[in-house]
Design a protein around this motif. Structure first.
Motif, PDB file in Angstrom:
ATOM      1  N   LEU A 151       0.834  -1.203   0.000  1.00 16.93           N
ATOM      2  CA  LEU A 151       0.000   0.000   0.000  1.00 16.93           C
ATOM      3  C   LEU A 151       0.872   1.258   0.000  1.00 16.93           C
ATOM      4  CD1 LEU A 151      -2.727   1.442   0.223  1.00 16.93           C
ATOM      5  CD2 LEU A 151      -2.606   1.134   2.715  1.00 16.93           C
ATOM      6  N   GLU A 152       1.934   1.242   0.787  1.00 16.58           N
ATOM      7  CA  GLU A 152       2.850   2.391   0.816  1.00 16.58           C
ATOM      8  C   GLU A 152       3.414   2.679  -0.567  1.00 16.58           C
ATOM      9  OE1 GLU A 152       7.326   3.234   2.397  1.00 16.58           O
ATOM     10  OE2 GLU A 152       5.958   2.273   3.822  1.00 16.58           O
ATOM     11  N   LYS A 153       3.796   1.630  -1.274  1.00 16.10           N
ATOM     12  CA  LYS A 153       4.390   1.809  -2.604  1.00 16.10           C
ATOM     13  C   LYS A 153       3.383   2.381  -3.594  1.00 16.10           C
ATOM     14  CE  LYS A 153       7.669  -1.988  -1.894  1.00 16.10           C
ATOM     15  NZ  LYS A 153       7.994  -3.398  -2.222  1.00 16.10           N
ATOM     16  N   VAL A 154       2.161   1.869  -3.573  1.00 23.43           N
ATOM     17  CA  VAL A 154       1.180   2.337  -4.551  1.00 23.43           C
ATOM     18  C   VAL A 154       0.716   3.752  -4.231  1.00 23.43           C
ATOM     19  CG1 VAL A 154      -0.925   1.450  -3.442  1.00 23.43           C
ATOM     20  CG2 VAL A 154      -0.786   1.542  -5.920  1.00 23.43           C
ATOM     21  N   LEU A 155       0.677   4.118  -2.958  1.00 23.93           N
ATOM     22  CA  LEU A 155       0.333   5.492  -2.593  1.00 23.93           C
ATOM     23  C   LEU A 155       1.453   6.455  -2.960  1.00 23.93           C
ATOM     24  CD1 LEU A 155      -1.342   4.854   0.856  1.00 23.93           C
ATOM     25  CD2 LEU A 155      -2.475   5.881  -1.119  1.00 23.93           C
ATOM     26  N   SER A 156       2.684   6.039  -2.742  1.00 22.88           N
ATOM     27  CA  SER A 156       3.830   6.878  -3.083  1.00 22.88           C
ATOM     28  C   SER A 156       3.951   7.089  -4.590  1.00 22.88           C
ATOM     29  CB  SER A 156       5.129   6.250  -2.554  1.00 22.88           C
ATOM     30  OG  SER A 156       5.106   6.156  -1.142  1.00 22.88           O
ATOM     31  N   SER A 157       3.499   6.091  -5.367  1.00 25.12           N
ATOM     32  CA  SER A 157       3.577   6.202  -6.828  1.00 25.12           C
ATOM     33  C   SER A 157       2.557   7.180  -7.385  1.00 25.12           C
ATOM     34  CB  SER A 157       3.354   4.820  -7.459  1.00 25.12           C
ATOM     35  OG  SER A 157       1.977   4.440  -7.389  1.00 25.12           O
ATOM     36  N   GLY A 158       1.535   7.492  -6.592  1.00 26.81           N
ATOM     37  CA  GLY A 158       0.506   8.416  -7.049  1.00 26.81           C
ATOM     38  C   GLY A 158      -0.676   7.744  -7.719  1.00 26.81           C
ATOM     39  N   LYS A 159      -0.664   6.411  -7.824  1.00 28.34           N
ATOM     40  CA  LYS A 159      -1.792   5.752  -8.483  1.00 28.34           C
ATOM     41  C   LYS A 159      -3.078   5.924  -7.688  1.00 28.34           C
ATOM     42  CE  LYS A 159      -3.772   1.539 -10.245  1.00 28.34           C
ATOM     43  NZ  LYS A 159      -3.669   0.113 -10.590  1.00 28.34           N
TER      44      LYS A 159
END
Length: 220
Positions: A151-159
């Motif tokens: 979840l952290e990665k997908v939020l950081s990516s902006g998706k």
């Protein structure tokens, strides 16, 4: 000496409290309450604030359609949202979709499922990839149902637009970068924590204790 021990659980309570809290997180993200409040406190106005999101006409995906999920659906429909519900993995009820279909079609996904027997997350990287650009994830169920590293990665990516979290893999929660992201709103596992719910829980405990002793003395 062998002693017989009776263990009883409390039926689910607080569905209204959790459903209301679910929408408080949805509103906090879609109406940008946290950054807007901070702007005012910092002596600024709308700097850095994008337009808000209207909920009317948006698709609300509910994963886990028990007592809480049903109340969430009622609130969503009252706001003019298109409510989608996910069936469980072993069966499909009329009008329900698969979890994958709900993830693909929803603007906001809110989790109200129970933990799985193998304690594995039901939402991870592959599921986040299915979700719409700009979607929102809400978790007021169990922290272990979502892979928070993914979840952290997908939020950081902006998706994803954001996430509202009331439950965590470790509680009290261990510090994670995820909790500092500007598009994340966190509360300390208090969705159920209302005077009304606590009163209901206490009354049910008393009722079960009275019922136990009544049955015990009836056998004498």
């Amino acid at each position: 000496m062998n002693k017989k021990m009776v263990v009883r659980g409390i039926p689910q309570v607080g569905e209204n409290a959790v459903a209301e809290h679910t929408f408080s997180l949805i509103f906090a993200i879609t109406k940008q309450l946290i950054p807007s409040n901070q702007n005012i406190r910092d002596g600024r106005w709308r700097e850095g604030i994008a337009p808000n999101v209207e909920l009317r006409g948006k698709s609300l995906g509910i994963i886990g359609y028990g007592k809480i999920g049903k109340v969430v659906a009622l609130i969503g429909k009252s706001l003019g949202m298109n409510v989608l519900t996910a069936s469980n993995r072993s069966s499909s009820k009329a009008g329900q979709l698969s979890m994958e279909e709900v993830l693909q079609q929803s603007d906001i996904v809110t989790i109200h499922a129970s933990t799985t027997n193998n304690l594995e997350p039901i939402i991870n990287k592959k599921h986040f990839e299915m979700m719409k650009e700009g979607a929102i994830l809400i978790n007021t169920a169990r922290g272990g149902l979502v892979d928070y590293d993914d979840l952290e990665k997908v939020l950081s990516s902006g998706k994803l637009r954001g996430a509202g979290l009331d439950v965590f893999p470790e509680e009290p929660n261990t510090k994670r970068k995820l909790y500092d992201l500007p598009n994340v709103v966190c509360t300390p596992h208090l969705a159920y924590y209302t005077n009304e719910t606590i009163s209901d829980m206490n009354l049910q405990l008393l009722d079960q204790a009275i019922d136990y002793f009544n049955n015990l003395y009836a056998m004498d």
